[in-house]
Write a protein that holds these residues in place. Structure first.
Motif, short mmCIF file in Angstrom:
data_model
loop_
_atom_site.label_atom_id
_atom_site.label_comp_id
_atom_site.label_asym_id
_atom_site.label_seq_id
_atom_site.Cartn_x
_atom_site.Cartn_y
_atom_site.Cartn_z
N ASP A 9 0.84 -1.19 0.00
CA ASP A 9 0.00 0.00 0.00
C ASP A 9 0.88 1.24 0.00
O ASP A 9 2.09 1.16 0.17
CB ASP A 9 -1.03 0.00 1.14
N PHE A 10 0.27 2.40 -0.22
CA PHE A 10 1.04 3.60 -0.44
C PHE A 10 1.64 4.17 0.85
O PHE A 10 2.77 4.67 0.85
CB PHE A 10 0.18 4.66 -1.14
N THR A 11 0.90 4.12 1.95
CA THR A 11 1.48 4.65 3.18
C THR A 11 2.60 3.75 3.69
O THR A 11 3.60 4.22 4.21
CB THR A 11 0.41 4.81 4.27
N GLY A 12 2.44 2.44 3.52
CA GLY A 12 3.50 1.53 3.89
C GLY A 12 4.75 1.73 3.05
O GLY A 12 5.87 1.61 3.53
N ALA A 13 4.55 2.07 1.78
CA ALA A 13 5.68 2.36 0.91
C ALA A 13 6.41 3.60 1.39
O ALA A 13 7.65 3.65 1.42
CB ALA A 13 5.19 2.57 -0.52
N SER A 14 5.66 4.62 1.79
CA SER A 14 6.26 5.84 2.33
C SER A 14 7.04 5.55 3.60
O SER A 14 8.14 6.06 3.82
CB SER A 14 5.14 6.86 2.60
N ASP A 15 6.48 4.69 4.42
CA ASP A 15 7.10 4.28 5.68
C ASP A 15 8.46 3.61 5.44
O ASP A 15 9.49 4.00 6.02
CB ASP A 15 6.13 3.32 6.38
N VAL A 16 8.51 2.62 4.57
CA VAL A 16 9.77 1.91 4.34
C VAL A 16 10.77 2.78 3.58
O VAL A 16 11.99 2.70 3.80
CB VAL A 16 9.53 0.56 3.62
N ALA A 17 10.27 3.65 2.70
CA ALA A 17 11.17 4.60 2.03
C ALA A 17 11.85 5.51 3.05
O ALA A 17 13.03 5.83 2.93
CB ALA A 17 10.39 5.42 1.01
N ASN A 18 11.08 5.90 4.06
CA ASN A 18 11.63 6.70 5.15
C ASN A 18 12.76 5.96 5.86
O ASN A 18 13.82 6.51 6.16
CB ASN A 18 10.51 7.05 6.12
N THR A 19 12.54 4.69 6.15
CA THR A 19 13.54 3.87 6.84
C THR A 19 14.83 3.79 6.02
O THR A 19 15.93 3.93 6.56
CB THR A 19 12.99 2.45 7.09
N LEU A 20 14.70 3.57 4.73
CA LEU A 20 15.89 3.44 3.88
C LEU A 20 16.63 4.76 3.73
O LEU A 20 17.86 4.80 3.74
CB LEU A 20 15.48 2.89 2.51
N ALA A 21 15.88 5.86 3.61
CA ALA A 21 16.52 7.17 3.49
C ALA A 21 17.26 7.52 4.78
O ALA A 21 18.38 8.04 4.75
CB ALA A 21 15.48 8.23 3.16
N ARG A 22 16.64 7.24 5.93
CA ARG A 22 17.32 7.49 7.21
C ARG A 22 18.58 6.63 7.34
O ARG A 22 19.54 7.03 8.00
CB ARG A 22 16.39 7.22 8.38
N GLY A 23 18.55 5.46 6.71
CA GLY A 23 19.70 4.58 6.77
C GLY A 23 20.84 5.00 5.86
O GLY A 23 21.93 4.42 5.92
N GLY A 24 20.60 6.00 4.99
CA GLY A 24 21.68 6.53 4.17
C GLY A 24 21.62 6.19 2.71
O GLY A 24 22.56 6.49 1.96
N LEU A 25 20.53 5.57 2.24
CA LEU A 25 20.42 5.25 0.82
C LEU A 25 19.64 6.35 0.09
O LEU A 25 18.64 6.86 0.60
CB LEU A 25 19.70 3.91 0.62
N ALA A 26 20.12 6.72 -1.10
CA ALA A 26 19.40 7.67 -1.94
C ALA A 26 18.13 6.98 -2.42
O ALA A 26 18.18 6.04 -3.22
CB ALA A 26 20.27 8.08 -3.12
N THR A 27 16.98 7.43 -1.94
CA THR A 27 15.74 6.68 -2.08
C THR A 27 14.68 7.45 -2.85
O THR A 27 14.43 8.62 -2.58
CB THR A 27 15.18 6.33 -0.67
N MET A 28 14.07 6.76 -3.80
CA MET A 28 12.92 7.30 -4.54
C MET A 28 11.73 6.38 -4.32
O MET A 28 11.86 5.15 -4.32
CB MET A 28 13.22 7.41 -6.02
N LEU A 29 10.57 7.00 -4.15
CA LEU A 29 9.33 6.27 -3.98
C LEU A 29 8.53 6.37 -5.28
O LEU A 29 8.18 7.46 -5.73
CB LEU A 29 8.54 6.88 -2.81
N HIS A 30 8.28 5.21 -5.90
CA HIS A 30 7.55 5.15 -7.16
C HIS A 30 6.09 4.80 -6.88
O HIS A 30 5.80 3.78 -6.25
CB HIS A 30 8.19 4.10 -8.09
#
Length: 418
Positions: A9-30
């Protein structure tokens, strides 16, 4: 791209994208199945699907399409992101999708862990807790779409799956990454395609991430991704710097379609000091209330953080569903918010907060966004997002997430450094 995520789902995607960005990966949410290749600088790509509550065969087909795109971008590892409350019926999609992805990747002993300790979701002896309550006593047993009546994830997942489901208990998890890796390998050798993994603190998830540095597939909530960026950074494959985020100022709106306890409390807090409009669902169903009416309310209160909500206590929701049908009510409200959001953005709104997974999915689909950059965290699990193509910032909030003052806080974070 190094790491790919398929979110249901879309909010869950935003959630995990947040986790990856905080971890230091350049992250895009499609947002939805991508229609073009990812930017070359992207290290982690999250594909947001609206597949949690659709028929399982459709969810499998969509997820496999997302997998094909992620593999074409060069991804070395895949995460299937599910809700931290494991939202799915006994006939639901977690098992079928996870098994299909595992089959396509040749994976076995796939770790499955929805734990997210920062928001009170923990797994012990295969049972999911929300705070100090079992999942089945947390209020999720009354969820209007995916009532969770059994906290035993191993048993629940086995009902959805064709192959046996294993368990990696906390006594193994606390022994560290090597012990977890051995246990997952043993599960694979025993013919267990998936294995529930216990986790009660963030350190357990970090250890799980380290254990899975070479795993082709992981299934879980956003917490399961906590330890993954470090693997790529440590190996020199990732830079360790997250995507840049530019804040957006301008007119704002808040749309809430979730009926969760957290969202209901956020509404109560917000309406004390800001204009709000409670959607009369009967009026919507009888076509006496339209998107243009909601958009007009927002425009009338520009600059005052106006809120439009259809959220209601479970009893009211159940009564509406009984009179009009669950799917009919959900479809009409999703369409209402989607069309309202489109009118608002066309009319100049540049900051938009959306509460509820299904509502968020409908809104971003209506806005026609392909991808967004992941910005600063607003509350645990919810980042600010910004379109790279136009001045528009978003916050897509799962119903259960966020502090009581989330709405006002989200609008402020989206405008940071604008």
């Amino acid at each position: 791209m190094l790491l790919g995520v398929i979110a249901d789902d879309f909010t869950g995607a935003s959630d995990v994208a947040n986790t990856l960005a905080r971890g230091g990966l350049a992250t895009m949410l499609h947002l939805g199945l991508p229609r073009r290749d990812a930017d070359a600088a992207t290290e982690a790509g999250v594909v947001a699907l609206k597949s949690r509550s659709i028929p399982a065969d459709e969810a499998v087909a969509l997820s496999l399409q997302a997998l094909d795109w992620l593999k074409a971008q060069g991804c070395r590892q895949i995460v299937f992101k599910i809700c931290s409350t494991f939202d799915s019926t006994p006939e639901g999609n977690v098992g079928p999708v996870s098994e299909a992805l595992a089959g396509a990747l040749g994976a076995a002993g796939v770790p499955v862990c929805p734990a997210f300790p920062a928001t009170g979701r923990t797994v012990y002896q295969g049972h999911l807790f929300v705070g100090d309550r079992l999942l089945s006593e947390s209020g999720m047993e009354r969820h209007p779409l995916n009532p969770m009546t059994d906290p035993d994830l191993r048993r629940w997942l086995a009902r959805q799956s064709r192959e046996p489901v294993g368990l990696v208990p906390w006594r193994v998890v606390r022994s560290g990454a090597a012990a977890i890796r051995d246990a997952l390998q043993a599960a694979a050798a025993a013919g267990e395609r998936q294995a529930i993994v216990d986790a009660i603190v963030d350190e357990d998830l970090i250890a799980l991430g380290a254990a899975c540095a070479d795993a082709p597939l992981l299934t879980g909530g956003s917490g399961i991704a906590q330890g993954l960026p470090a693997n790529f950074i440590r190996s020199g494959l990732a830079s360790g710097s997250a995507s840049a985020f530019r804040g957006v100022a301008g007119p704002e709106a808040i749309l809430a379609g979730s009926c969760s306890k957290a969202t209901l409390e956020q509404i109560l807090v917000h309406v004390r000091e800001h204009p709000s409009l409670a959607v009369d669902v009967e009026a919507v169903l009888e076509e006496r209330l339209a998107p243009a009416d909601l958009a007009a309310f927002v425009r009338e209160h520009e600059g005052q953080a106006p809120l439009v909500f259809s959220s209601a206590p479970p009893g009211q929701v159940a009564a509406l569903q009984e009179r009009h049908g669950r799917e009919a009510v959900a479809h009409r409200l999703d369409a209402l918010f989607a069309d309202t959001a489109r009118l608002l953005v066309e009319g100049g709104v540049t900051r938009l907060v959306v509460a509820g997974g299904e509502t968020s999915g409908a809104v971003v689909s209506a806005l026609g966004l392909d991808a967004v950059a992941v910005g600063p965290e607003i509350d645990p699990g919810v980042p600010a997002l910004a379109s790279p193509d136009r001045p528009l910032a978003l916050a897509l909030k799962s119903g259960n997430f966020g502090a009581p003052d989330f709405f006002a806080k989200a609008l402020a974070v989206m405008a940071r450094d604008a």
